[in-house]
Design a protein around this motif. Structure first.
Motif, PDB file in Angstrom:
ATOM      1  N   MET A 204     -44.608  50.140  -8.984  1.00 21.61           N
ATOM      2  CA  MET A 204     -44.163  48.764  -8.794  1.00 21.61           C
ATOM      3  C   MET A 204     -42.730  48.569  -9.272  1.00 21.61           C
ATOM      4  SD  MET A 204     -47.589  46.661  -9.873  1.00 21.61           S
ATOM      5  CE  MET A 204     -46.661  45.133  -9.938  1.00 21.61           C
ATOM      6  N   LYS A 205     -42.375  49.250 -10.352  1.00 19.28           N
ATOM      7  CA  LYS A 205     -41.008  49.126 -10.871  1.00 19.28           C
ATOM      8  C   LYS A 205     -39.994  49.618  -9.856  1.00 19.28           C
ATOM      9  CE  LYS A 205     -38.062  50.391 -14.781  1.00 19.28           C
ATOM     10  NZ  LYS A 205     -37.977  51.146 -16.064  1.00 19.28           N
ATOM     11  N   MET A 208     -41.042  47.166  -6.197  1.00 22.17           N
ATOM     12  CA  MET A 208     -41.285  45.729  -6.202  1.00 22.17           C
ATOM     13  C   MET A 208     -39.986  44.931  -6.093  1.00 22.17           C
ATOM     14  SD  MET A 208     -44.165  44.300  -6.157  1.00 22.17           S
ATOM     15  CE  MET A 208     -44.962  42.712  -6.273  1.00 22.17           C
ATOM     16  N   SER A 209     -39.994  43.913  -5.262  1.00 20.12           N
ATOM     17  CA  SER A 209     -38.875  42.981  -5.156  1.00 20.12           C
ATOM     18  C   SER A 209     -39.431  41.565  -5.331  1.00 20.12           C
ATOM     19  CB  SER A 209     -38.160  43.111  -3.806  1.00 20.12           C
ATOM     20  OG  SER A 209     -39.068  42.930  -2.740  1.00 20.12           O
ATOM     21  N   ASN A 210     -38.545  40.602  -5.537  1.00 28.35           N
ATOM     22  CA  ASN A 210     -38.985  39.246  -5.864  1.00 28.35           C
ATOM     23  C   ASN A 210     -39.888  38.635  -4.795  1.00 28.35           C
ATOM     24  OD1 ASN A 210     -37.604  39.249  -8.296  1.00 28.35           O
ATOM     25  ND2 ASN A 210     -35.727  38.443  -7.389  1.00 28.35           N
ATOM     26  N   GLU A 211     -39.575  38.896  -3.520  1.00 26.63           N
ATOM     27  CA  GLU A 211     -40.364  38.258  -2.467  1.00 26.63           C
ATOM     28  C   GLU A 211     -41.753  38.876  -2.308  1.00 26.63           C
ATOM     29  OE1 GLU A 211     -37.477  41.199  -0.408  1.00 26.63           O
ATOM     30  OE2 GLU A 211     -37.434  39.715  -2.028  1.00 26.63           O
ATOM     31  N   MET A 212     -42.030  39.987  -3.005  1.00 26.62           N
ATOM     32  CA  MET A 212     -43.327  40.645  -2.881  1.00 26.62           C
ATOM     33  C   MET A 212     -44.356  40.158  -3.903  1.00 26.62           C
ATOM     34  SD  MET A 212     -43.143  42.663  -0.340  1.00 26.62           S
ATOM     35  CE  MET A 212     -41.903  43.406   0.730  1.00 26.62           C
ATOM     36  N   TRP A 213     -43.909  39.422  -4.924  1.00 30.59           N
ATOM     37  CA  TRP A 213     -44.835  39.011  -5.968  1.00 30.59           C
ATOM     38  C   TRP A 213     -45.947  38.117  -5.453  1.00 30.59           C
ATOM     39  CZ3 TRP A 213     -45.575  41.061 -10.520  1.00 30.59           C
ATOM     40  CH2 TRP A 213     -44.552  41.820 -11.089  1.00 30.59           C
ATOM     41  N   GLY A 214     -45.647  37.260  -4.484  1.00 29.08           N
ATOM     42  CA  GLY A 214     -46.679  36.398  -3.911  1.00 29.08           C
ATOM     43  C   GLY A 214     -47.797  37.204  -3.275  1.00 29.08           C
ATOM     44  N   LEU A 216     -48.598  40.307  -4.017  1.00 27.46           N
ATOM     45  CA  LEU A 216     -49.313  41.003  -5.085  1.00 27.46           C
ATOM     46  C   LEU A 216     -50.357  40.097  -5.729  1.00 27.46           C
ATOM     47  CD1 LEU A 216     -49.668  43.408  -7.051  1.00 27.46           C
ATOM     48  CD2 LEU A 216     -47.895  42.369  -8.463  1.00 27.46           C
ATOM     49  N   LEU A 217     -49.967  38.876  -6.081  1.00 23.46           N
ATOM     50  CA  LEU A 217     -50.899  37.954  -6.726  1.00 23.46           C
ATOM     51  C   LEU A 217     -52.031  37.549  -5.777  1.00 23.46           C
ATOM     52  CD1 LEU A 217     -48.314  35.703  -8.612  1.00 23.46           C
ATOM     53  CD2 LEU A 217     -49.726  37.542  -9.550  1.00 23.46           C
TER      54      LEU A 217
END
Length: 274
Positions: A204-205, A208-214, A216-217
Motif C-alpha cells: 500500500m505504501k 496507494m494514492s489519495n484517490e484510492m482510499w475511498g 480501500l475503505l
C-alpha cells in the motif's frame, strides 16, 4: 520425517528452476503461491503446501527489490515454511501455519544473501559483457547469462536441499521444544500472523494514492459485511474481487472514452450540455 533421495532431487530441481525464474523465464513461478504447493506435493502434503503458500504470499506481496537492495527471498522462505509445516506435523490451521512462517524467515534471509552474493560475484563480468557487445559477440553475452543462471540456480538448489535435511532433522527437536515451551511457538505464530499485514502495508505504501482510499475503505466495509453473513462468508474474497473488477472495468472504460474524445478535438459544447 524421513527424506528420500528422490524427494531431495525433486526439491533441488524445483529450487534450481525457481532460483532462475525470479530474474528470468516467467518471473512468476517462483512466487510462494506456486512454489509451496509443489514442495508440499513432493513431501506428501499438497493441501498444507497450498495453505502455507497462500499465507506466505501475503507476506511477500509487498516485497520487491529496490536498486541493489534485496528483500528476504520468497523462494527459500516458502520452501522452508512448507518443510517446517510438514516435518512438524502441523495441521492446516492458522496457528500451525503462522509458526512455520516464523521459523522460515531466517532461511528467507539466507536467500537474500545468496542473491546479493551472486550479484557481487558477477558484477565483474559486466565489463566482459560490454566488450562482447562492442564486438557484436552474441554467443559471449549468451554464455555469460547462462553461467549466471546456472550459478544462482545451483546455489538455491543446494541451499534448499540443505534446508530440507536440516529442517526435517530439526523438526522433531522443535516439536519437543514446543511442548515444553509453548509460549515460544505462540510468539512465532503471532509474528507469522503479523507479517502478512506488514506485507500489505508495504504494498500500500508503494501503490496507494489519495484517490484510492475511498475504494480501500469501501472494500474493507464490504469484506466485513460479507464475512458477517453466513450465506456469503465462504465467498467473501471472490465477491470483493468481482466488485473490484467491475469498478476497475468501469473506470477504464470511462477514462478511455475521455481520452478518445480529447484526442478527437471534442472539447464539449452546447450538445454536451456544457
Amino acid at each position: 520425517m524421513e527424506i528420500t533421495i528422490i524427494q531431495a532431487i525433486l526439491v533441488f530441481v524445483v529450487a534450481f528452476i525457481m532460483g532462475i525464474d525470479q530474474f528470468s523465464f516467467l518471473e512468476s513461478l517462483y512466487q510462494p503461491i506456486v512454489t509451496c504447493p509443489i514442495i508440499g506435493a513432493i513431501l506428501g502434503n499438497f493441501e498444507l503446501g497450498v495453505i502455507v503458500g497462500g499465507s506466505y504470499q501475503l507476506i511477500q506481496i509487498g516485497s520487491m527489490p529496490i536498486g541493489g537492495a534485496q528483500p528476504p527471498n520468497a523462494i527459500l522462505g516458502g520452501i522452508m515454511a512448507t518443510v517446517f509445516a510438514v516435518s512438524l506435523g502441523m495441521e492446516a490451521t492458522p496457528e500451525g501455519v503462522g509458526a512455520a512462517l516464523g521459523l522460515a524467515i531466517p532461511f528467507a534471509v539466507f536467500g537474500q544473501y545468496a542473491v546479493t552474493l551472486t550479484f557481487t560475484l558477477f558484477s565483474g563480468m559486466m565489463a566482459k559483457a560490454d566488450k562482447c557487445a562492442e564486438n557484436a559477440d552474441v554467443k559471449g553475452i549468451r554464455n555469460i547469462n547462462f553461467l549466471e543462471m546456472a550459478f544462482i540456480g545451483a546455489l538455491f538448489g543446494i541451499l534448499a536441499v540443505a534446508g530440507l535435511y536440516g529442517g526435517s532433522a530439526l523438526g522433531s527437536t522443535l516439536q519437543n521444544f514446543s511442548f515444553q515451551f509453548s509460549w515460544v511457538m505462540a510468539g512465532l505464530d503471532a509474528a507469522g500472523g503479523a507479517m502478512k499485514f506488514v506485507g500489505f502495508a508495504i504494498l500500500m505504501k508503494v501503490m496507494m494514492s489519495n484517490e484510492m482510499w475511498g475504494f480501500l475503505l469501501a472494500g474493507f466495509a464490504m469484506a466485513l459485511l460479507c464475512a458477517a453473513n453466513a450465506t456469503t462468508a465462504g465467498a467473501t474474497l471472490i465477491l470483493c474481487a468481482f466488485v473490484g473488477a467491475a469498478i476497475a472495468i468501469y473506470d477504464f472504460s470511462i477514462n478511455t472514452k475521455i481520452k478518445a474524445n480529447a484526442g478527437a478535438g471534442n472539447m464539449g459544447g452546447d450538445s454536451d450540455g456544457i
